[in-house]
Design a protein around this motif. Structure first.
Motif, PDB file in Angstrom:
ATOM      1  N   LYS A 188      12.934  17.651 -24.512  1.00 15.44           N
ATOM      2  CA  LYS A 188      13.574  16.779 -23.523  1.00 15.44           C
ATOM      3  C   LYS A 188      12.581  16.269 -22.472  1.00 15.44           C
ATOM      4  CE  LYS A 188      17.560  16.692 -20.423  1.00 15.44           C
ATOM      5  NZ  LYS A 188      18.792  17.392 -20.011  1.00 15.44           N
ATOM      6  N   ASP A 189      11.736  17.145 -21.976  1.00 15.63           N
ATOM      7  CA  ASP A 189      10.783  16.731 -20.935  1.00 15.63           C
ATOM      8  C   ASP A 189       9.333  16.844 -21.409  1.00 15.63           C
ATOM      9  OD1 ASP A 189      10.648  19.453 -21.041  1.00 15.63           O
ATOM     10  OD2 ASP A 189      10.771  19.789 -18.882  1.00 15.63           O
ATOM     11  N   LYS A 190       9.138  16.754 -22.745  1.00 13.56           N
ATOM     12  CA  LYS A 190       7.777  16.882 -23.275  1.00 13.56           C
ATOM     13  C   LYS A 190       7.469  15.778 -24.285  1.00 13.56           C
ATOM     14  CE  LYS A 190       8.079  21.886 -22.894  1.00 13.56           C
ATOM     15  NZ  LYS A 190       9.540  21.853 -22.561  1.00 13.56           N
ATOM     16  N   THR A 191       6.228  15.285 -24.242  1.00 15.42           N
ATOM     17  CA  THR A 191       5.800  14.279 -25.209  1.00 15.42           C
ATOM     18  C   THR A 191       5.546  14.927 -26.571  1.00 15.42           C
ATOM     19  OG1 THR A 191       4.857  12.890 -23.482  1.00 15.42           O
ATOM     20  CG2 THR A 191       3.963  12.591 -25.699  1.00 15.42           C
ATOM     21  N   GLY A 210       3.785  19.841 -24.872  1.00 18.17           N
ATOM     22  CA  GLY A 210       3.930  19.145 -23.590  1.00 18.17           C
ATOM     23  C   GLY A 210       3.226  17.812 -23.653  1.00 18.17           C
ATOM     24  N   THR A 211       1.891  17.845 -23.484  1.00 19.79           N
ATOM     25  CA  THR A 211       1.128  16.602 -23.602  1.00 19.79           C
ATOM     26  C   THR A 211       0.066  16.670 -24.705  1.00 19.79           C
ATOM     27  OG1 THR A 211      -0.382  17.354 -21.871  1.00 19.79           O
ATOM     28  CG2 THR A 211       1.469  15.985 -21.179  1.00 19.79           C
ATOM     29  N   ARG A 249      12.824  10.703 -30.805  1.00 16.64           N
ATOM     30  CA  ARG A 249      11.699  10.039 -30.145  1.00 16.64           C
ATOM     31  C   ARG A 249      10.383  10.714 -30.540  1.00 16.64           C
ATOM     32  NH1 ARG A 249      11.258  12.734 -25.386  1.00 16.64           N
ATOM     33  NH2 ARG A 249       9.493  13.710 -26.364  1.00 16.64           N
ATOM     34  N   ARG A 294       9.367  12.485 -18.208  1.00 12.86           N
ATOM     35  CA  ARG A 294       8.513  12.987 -19.294  1.00 12.86           C
ATOM     36  C   ARG A 294       7.280  12.089 -19.461  1.00 12.86           C
ATOM     37  NH1 ARG A 294       8.311   9.512 -23.509  1.00 12.86           N
ATOM     38  NH2 ARG A 294      10.565   9.402 -23.460  1.00 12.86           N
ATOM     39  N   LYS A 347       4.776  12.553 -16.627  1.00  9.18           N
ATOM     40  CA  LYS A 347       3.997  13.788 -16.789  1.00  9.18           C
ATOM     41  C   LYS A 347       2.835  13.573 -17.745  1.00  9.18           C
ATOM     42  CE  LYS A 347       7.002  17.121 -17.810  1.00  9.18           C
ATOM     43  NZ  LYS A 347       7.534  18.478 -18.004  1.00  9.18           N
ATOM     44  N   TYR A 348       3.095  12.793 -18.823  1.00 10.70           N
ATOM     45  CA  TYR A 348       2.012  12.513 -19.763  1.00 10.70           C
ATOM     46  C   TYR A 348       0.935  11.668 -19.097  1.00 10.70           C
ATOM     47  CZ  TYR A 348      -0.678  11.364 -23.841  1.00 10.70           C
ATOM     48  OH  TYR A 348      -1.732  11.255 -24.716  1.00 10.70           O
ATOM     49  N   SER A 397      -1.330  13.518 -16.917  1.00  8.62           N
ATOM     50  CA  SER A 397      -2.268  14.418 -17.587  1.00  8.62           C
ATOM     51  C   SER A 397      -3.451  13.671 -18.198  1.00  8.62           C
ATOM     52  CB  SER A 397      -1.552  15.196 -18.694  1.00  8.62           C
ATOM     53  OG  SER A 397      -1.381  14.368 -19.831  1.00  8.62           O
TER      54      SER A 397
END
Lengths: 132, 208
Positions: free
Chosen positions: A53-56, A60-61, A99, B168, B171-172, B175
């Motif tokens: 939901k809140d991560k690419t 996370g990234t 996504r 989201r 945040k990317y 980074s």
């Protein structure tokens, strides 16, 4: 298969380039085993959707082998989801997962180089577009 | 060094960050970091164009007329460095150029309610998209992120998970090494101007 995946990971996603922390590595292991044969249930799919939901990416990234392996394990399952399961319902369905699947199959950073026919069909305008 | 970006330290950060992060991304994409493609200079004044208007940024191109202002500089950088600044594997949706307009007209100089409306649209656009155009960060992401990042009131909106997709995405973007490097460089330039001022103060005190 997780052992092979972890081994391959060192060449595809070199640790010195991505600087994986011990927590990152624990997360990779966790998602590799949760989505493994025998343990991949609807509950796990929903859990991963919520995780993203809140991560690419799964970490996370940073990209990792977990993105590649989980994509491969979920892609064919996702083909069978209804519109309601993909993006509908009170909490928006598995839209975060969708996504992320679309990003993994198209991202040059992941580098899968799939033919169009091998990809999961994702309409990025299926929900949400109001930009004028 | 074929391009030179002048940055006013007096201009609002939101008008400066998009061009600064784009230039830093270009420099990071080139292997030889010792010889940057886009040279950066910080000026302690707004940058006047020939017609006398003050601008936050200006881009000087070798053997060519300089361009002034956030939007014109972003468009010039996109033209000259398309391989770095275009999103990869784009199939549908608005183009990078349209998002430069979105960032410069809907986020810069707009009032609070108008910006919240723009963030809502961005959030909806990012529902099934990881990046704004295509599958890699492009100048569209940099323009929108830079304009929001430079305004603490607006940036705090995307820092909170209210707009989960924009959150989201931010945040990317945060980074990304070029975002951090650009913001650090700007802060260093701002800090470097302070000791000069304070030493002047000291001289005055001594003289008095």
């Amino acid at each position: 298969t997780n052992t092979i995946a972890t081994h391959l990971s060192s060449t595809v996603f070199p640790a010195d380039k991505h600087g994986y922390t011990p927590l990152d590595i624990a997360q990779i292991d966790q998602w590799l085993s949760l989505t493994g044969p025998g343990s991949l249930t609807d509950g796990v799919v929903d859990q991963l959707n919520l995780h993203l939901k809140d991560k690419t990416s799964i970490l996370g990234t940073k990209p990792s082998i977990a993105d590649v392996v989980c994509y491969a394990r979920l892609k064919d399952l996702a083909k069978g989801w209804s519109a309601e399961q993909r993006v509908g319902g009170a909490n928006g369905g598995r839209r975060y997962l969708l996504r992320w699947l679309d990003w993994v199959q198209n991202s040059p950073i992941i580098g899968l180089k799939l033919e169009e026919g091998e990809k999961l069909v994702v309409d990025v305008d299926e929900v949400g577009t109001v930009v004028r | 060094m074929s391009y030179a970006l002048d940055i006013s330290l007096k201009a609002p950060l939101a008008a400066v960050y998009p061009a600064l992060i784009a230039a830093t991304a270009i420099n990071h994409a080139v292997a030889n970091a010792a010889n940057p493609v886009v040279g950066l200079s910080y000026l302690d004044a707004d940058i006047p164009s020939p017609d006398g208007t003050a601008h936050p940024v200006a881009l000087k191109l070798q053997n060519d007329e300089p361009v002034y202002g956030t939007r014109a500089v972003l468009e010039a950088l996109l033209t000259s460095h398309a391989t770095v600044l275009r999103g990869a594997n784009s199939r549908t949706g608005k183009l990078e150029e349209e998002w430069i307009v979105f960032a410069t007209s809907r986020l810069l100089g707009a009032d609070y309610r108008a910006v919240v409306k723009a963030i809502e649209e961005l959030d909806a656009h990012l529902t099934l998209r990881t990046f704004i155009v295509g599958y890699t960060p492009s100048i569209a992401d940099i323009a929108v992120y830079g304009a929001l990042r430079g305004n603490s009131q607006f940036y705090s909106i995307v820092r909170k998970p209210t707009y989960v997709n924009a959150h989201r995405w931010a945040k990317y973007m945060e980074s990304a090494p070029s975002s951090t490097a650009a913001l650090d460089a700007h802060k260093a330039a701002t800090d470097a101007r302070k000791p000069a001022g304070s030493s002047d103060d000291r001289k005055k005190t001594q003289a008095g």
